[in-house]
Every structure is written in C-alpha cells, then in structure tokens.
Write a protein that holds these residues in place. Structure first.
Motif, short mmCIF file in Angstrom:
data_model
loop_
_atom_site.label_atom_id
_atom_site.label_comp_id
_atom_site.label_asym_id
_atom_site.label_seq_id
_atom_site.Cartn_x
_atom_site.Cartn_y
_atom_site.Cartn_z
N MET A 1 -2.50 0.49 -4.46
CA MET A 1 -2.26 -0.84 -3.92
C MET A 1 -1.70 -1.71 -5.03
O MET A 1 -2.28 -1.78 -6.11
CB MET A 1 -3.56 -1.45 -3.36
N VAL B 1 -4.83 5.76 1.32
CA VAL B 1 -4.07 4.88 0.43
C VAL B 1 -4.29 5.37 -0.99
O VAL B 1 -5.42 5.43 -1.47
CB VAL B 1 -4.53 3.41 0.58
N CYS C 1 0.84 -1.19 0.00
CA CYS C 1 0.00 0.00 0.00
C CYS C 1 0.88 1.24 0.00
O CYS C 1 1.81 1.34 0.80
CB CYS C 1 -0.89 0.03 1.23
#
Length: 134
Positions: free
Chosen positions: A91, A88, A79
């Motif tokens: 990913m 975030v 992440c």
C-alpha cells in the motif's frame, strides 16, 4: 482493567450484512459478480477505507494542531495486489500538501500519518478467537 466494545452483525438479506456499532449501522454488500447487489462497499473495501481514512485523519490533525491550512491537503492510497489470490502486497500512501506547506514539517507529517491506529493493529494484531455463543 480492560474495556470492551461490542459490535453486533445483522444479516439484511442477499449478501448484505451490517455491523451495528454504538447505535450506527455500517452496511456492506458484495459485488454482483460475487452474488451481491453492489449496494454498499464490501467488507474488504471498508477495511482498506479504514486504513486510508485513518491516515488522512492523522494528517488533518497534524496540520490543525499546528494551525496549518488543510486546504488542498489530500491523500491517495494505491493498493498493489498479488498475482495470485486476493491479497494486498503493498500500500502506497501519497500525501498532497497544501500550497505553502512549511518544509520543516514534512518529515513530522509523514511520521504522524505512520502512527495511524488502524495500521498499528495490522502491524501488531490482536488475538482472534471464534466460538459458538452459549
């Protein structure tokens, strides 16, 4: 006709909260720096873990449905967080393939992992409502 599932939340003292789902308790806590005891994953950690384990399950099912070995199958999710705030930005899902994994299935495996139900709910989110229960 729609079906429903109910999740009850139970406060366990301090910063510990549990989700009660179908007779099971999923307990969360906060890190010490955030006032918790760090006795369980945070809700956000569980969110990220749900994405990772869902993708891993789809990879496992793909292999098993084709009688392919899952020995050595792995997944690492990295992440990347924004510089400011707690968000975030990206990913990266990196699959480790079992030794001798057939070349002809590589792209299909990636497509299968991309079908993860948890990810689909982020891409097409449900409606949210918050209210005071009557």
């Amino acid at each position: 006709m729609s079906t429903q599932q109910t999740i009850d939340v139970e406060y366990r003292g301090g910063m510990s909260v549990a989700a009660l789902i179908e007779g099971r308790a999923i307990v969360t806590d906060q890190p010490v720096k955030d006032g918790g005891q760090d006795a369980a994953p945070s809700p956000f950690d569980l969110f990220l873990a749900a994405l990772a384990t869902c993708a891993g399950l789809y990879a496992q099912r793909f292999c098993e449905s084709r009688s392919l070995s899952t020995e050595g199958l792995g997944l690492r999710v990295t992440c990347t967080y924004a510089d400011k705030g707690f968000h975030v930005e990206a990913m990266d899902f990196a699959l480790t393939l079992p030794e001798g994994f057939p070349e002809k299935y590589r792209d299909a495996l990636l497509r299968a992992v991309d079908l993860c139900t948890v990810k689909k709910h982020i891409v097409t989110p449900p409606r949210f409502s918050v209210r005071i229960a009557e």
